[in-house]
Design an enzyme around this catalytic site. Sequence first.
Site, short mmCIF file in Angstrom:
data_model
loop_
_atom_site.label_atom_id
_atom_site.label_comp_id
_atom_site.label_asym_id
_atom_site.label_seq_id
_atom_site.Cartn_x
_atom_site.Cartn_y
_atom_site.Cartn_z
N GLU A 1 0.83 -1.20 0.00
CA GLU A 1 0.00 0.00 0.00
C GLU A 1 0.87 1.26 0.00
O GLU A 1 0.44 2.32 -0.47
CB GLU A 1 -0.91 -0.02 1.24
CG GLU A 1 -2.31 0.46 0.97
CD GLU A 1 -3.25 0.16 2.12
OE1 GLU A 1 -4.21 -0.59 1.93
OE2 GLU A 1 -3.04 0.69 3.23
N HIS B 1 7.28 -26.76 -1.30
CA HIS B 1 6.60 -27.87 -1.97
C HIS B 1 5.43 -27.37 -2.83
O HIS B 1 4.62 -28.17 -3.28
CB HIS B 1 6.14 -28.89 -0.93
CG HIS B 1 7.31 -29.47 -0.18
ND1 HIS B 1 7.83 -30.71 -0.44
CD2 HIS B 1 8.09 -28.94 0.79
CE1 HIS B 1 8.87 -30.93 0.35
NE2 HIS B 1 9.05 -29.86 1.11
N LYS C 1 -14.29 0.42 -3.85
CA LYS C 1 -15.41 0.83 -2.98
C LYS C 1 -16.44 1.61 -3.80
O LYS C 1 -17.64 1.41 -3.66
CB LYS C 1 -14.90 1.71 -1.83
CG LYS C 1 -13.96 1.00 -0.88
CD LYS C 1 -13.56 1.94 0.25
CE LYS C 1 -12.43 1.36 1.07
NZ LYS C 1 -11.86 2.30 2.01
#
Length: 447
Positions: A289, A310, A424
Amino acid sequence: MKTISLQLNKAAQFLAANAIEKLEPQVKAAQDALENGTCAGNDFLGWLHLPSTTTPELVADIKAAAQTLRENCDTIVVAGIGGSYLGARAVIETLSNSFEWLSNKGENPVILFAGNNIGEDYLYELTEYLKGRRFGVINISKSGTTTETALAFRLLKKQCEEQRGKDVARKVIVAITDAKKGAARVTADKEGYTSFIIPDNVGGRFSVLTPVGLLPIACAGFDIEALLKGAADMERLTGADVPLAENPAAQYAAIRNALYQSGRKIEILANYQPKLHYVNEWWKQLYGESEGKDGKGIFPAAVDLTTDLHSMGQWIQDGERTIFETVISVEQPTHKLLFPHDEENLDGLNFLEGRRVDEVNKMAELGTQLAHVDGGVPNIRISIERLDEYNVGQLLYFFEIGCGISGLLLGVNPFNQPGVEAYKKNMFALLGKPGYEAESQAIKARL
Ligand code: PA5
């Protein structure tokens, strides 16, 4: 007490000679700009001296609120998202027994996290789990308007009041939010909840050493003074007056920028202790961010090793060479466990009998480092002595100040997050939120 240390030679070997030292003037300028408050985003520098300036009175208030919650709750739900929960979760999971919470037989309450997703099943199952439990809630939101957290808090408040009665609910719901504005503040004041303030000048992802992190961590039974002491020692060791050659955070910031300039666009943070998983998550937010903007920024990825060797090991060893790796190496485990004997030795591992499990882990770490370097992956190692409050406090501050310097070296404002608003806006338009009529029409035309 030891401080965290850096090993850079296995990353520096991929760079031109003196590539890090050459960045010294820019690093110094970034350090000074942070210290003097002259950088971009200078209204969000409140985190810089938090460790050394947090008052004993605030610590005492946090400990008192934690004590009330611990005395009155077998379970505490921390409602928050992003910077409003990742720091607390990182510290709590790092310091906790990995299995104690499953039995809930320990002396500490179970700490759960909500308000960080909109999963209907998650929330349903949470409310089912809480039935019959003496639970409390820490509602954390700086803005007080975040949908994920507000939704969880609506559900939790109602259930807490119904299950425990309004009076007890008032005692076991705590708010951490803005001093004056937002739904969380209004509700806290109206209901008379104990509340704490998130300082205006501290952004969410830099808030772990405010009540946002400290209250949940204290509720989980950990020593927040030792955490702050570790952070304060790191604040001193990485201050603006400490030159690059002696300053681990400045070195970390410099080398990751030098690697980025050389085409290493992805940093993989790796740990060899499963308890550090949420430190990875916290770090991803902090760096992602802060730096991912203006078309720039190292992509912060993370792996838990040896587990992910793995699954992701092939890619790291052999995929596109645009990555570098930063390993958090813990010198001393908390417990002692020896590799056991097996009569039949079908797995051929009796040669390890009687040796510490940690020795095997360390050799896996060293072997992986060498393999990755051979595969063309620059490797930075951050060593910390052990996973306790003091050392974790150091690590948190190290990454915060490293991030501030690194973002300024990159040439972005490390303290804003304008890109977070885009989803948003679309979500509210799609859901028909009042005030979003124009966006709603525009977005529906694109579907
Ligand atoms: O770092 C940030 O500022 C964000 O990730 C916020 O922490 C996150 O969006 C939560 O915001 P709020 O605390 O306002 O609910």
